[in-house]
Design an enzyme around this catalytic site. Structure first.
Site, PDB file in Angstrom:
ATOM      1  N   HIS A 176       0.886  -1.307   0.024  1.00 10.62           N
ATOM      2  CA  HIS A 176      -0.002  -0.106   0.059  1.00 10.62           C
ATOM      3  C   HIS A 176       0.758   1.277  -0.024  1.00 10.62           C
ATOM      4  CE1 HIS A 176      -3.331   2.634   0.764  1.00 10.62           C
ATOM      5  NE2 HIS A 176      -2.566   3.097   1.454  1.00 10.62           N
ATOM      6  N   SER A 177       0.639   2.132  -0.900  1.00  5.46           N
ATOM      7  CA  SER A 177       1.334   3.502  -1.127  1.00  5.46           C
ATOM      8  C   SER A 177       2.792   3.174  -1.200  1.00  5.46           C
ATOM      9  CB  SER A 177       0.983   4.213   0.091  1.00  5.46           C
ATOM     10  OG  SER A 177       1.402   5.701  -0.041  1.00  5.46           O
ATOM     11  N   MET A 178       3.717   3.750  -0.336  1.00  5.11           N
ATOM     12  CA  MET A 178       4.980   3.432  -0.430  1.00  5.11           C
ATOM     13  C   MET A 178       5.133   1.853  -0.439  1.00  5.11           C
ATOM     14  SD  MET A 178       8.094   4.301   2.172  1.00  5.11           S
ATOM     15  CE  MET A 178       7.999   2.702   3.424  1.00  5.11           C
TER      16      MET A 178
END
Length: 245
Positions: A87-89
């Site tokens: 998720h995300s990074m």
């Protein structure tokens, strides 16, 4: 110190799901997934250095180095098929780990990229890492997924902000290096109201693989996967051809 946390080992599981947290996150973010997934899946979450039980481990500012260290520690987990969820990074780190695994002849069976622009569509640099403490806290609260009351406490700030700032520096300095496309299937998931990644941007994850590609937009903002946990896990299991528990 191990890179992986597995709250519930499942020696009978047919595959492993390796989960990569967001910037400022830790392995505990995925703990609820352990009970929510099918018994056929064993969940492992990556514990980045500098936080939680790795608070004394040196921070890493380079995504490529982080990915190499994670991939290098995955050997004991590769006795079964492995899927990656970030998720995300964490989506970028999952992608970089997938590239390494494919190069070693042990490709993941699927890569799930959540709440992130693809590696070749990074956009303008926001330089959140360079903001002062109040500015960094404001950005964390704006993103959601963070308890503002915790960050009002100075002792907690002193504990949390160093690794949060490091994570933003890591992802803001990231640049995709030339290399082969993935062969593994990729699924991109986003919150329909995420201000940081549009559906059109997420669709471009399909450009980094020769495998199958799917895109799912679910209700919510950047941390849509908290309120939509059941649906996200259902999408993951569907992508892995595992019956929903």
């Amino acid at each position: 110190m191990s890179w992986f946390r597995c709250p519930e080992p499942r020696p009978w599981a047919s595959l492993r799901l390796i989960c990569f947290p967001h910037a400022g996150g830790s392995a505990v973010f995925y703990r609820p997934w352990t009970k929510a997934v099918s018994p056929a899946v064993e969940v492992h979450a990556v514990q980045y250095p500098g936080r939680a039980d790795r608070i004394r481990d040196p921070l890493i500012t380079d995504a490529g180095q982080m990915a190499r260290l994670i991939a290098g520690s995955m050997g004991p987990l590769l006795d079964r098929p492995v899927a990656l969820f970030g998720h995300s990074m964490g989506a970028i780190l999952a992608y970089e780990v997938a590239r390494i695994l494919e190069g070693r002849g042990t490709p993941p069976v699927h890569v799930f990229a959540s709440g992130a622009r693809p590696p070749h569509v990074r956009g303008s640099r926001e330089n959140i890492a360079e903001k002062d403490d109040d500015g960094l806290v404001a950005e964390m609260v704006k993103l959601g997924g963070t308890d503002a009351e915790v960050l009002a406490d100075q002792e907690m700030r002193d504990l949390i902000l160093p690794y949060v700032r490091n994570d933003f520096r890591l992802i803001e300095s990231y640049e995709q290096k030339p290399g082969p496309r993935l062969t593994a299937p990729v699924t991109a998931l986003i919150g329909a109201g995420d201000p940081h990644v549009t559906e059109a941007q997420a669709a471009r994850w399909g450009e980094i693989t020769d495998g199958a590609f799917a895109l799912e937009a679910l209700p919510g903002d950047h941390f849509y996967l908290v309120s939509q946990q059941a649906q996200v896990i259902a999408e993951v299991l569907r992508g892995l051809n595992v019956p929903v528990a």
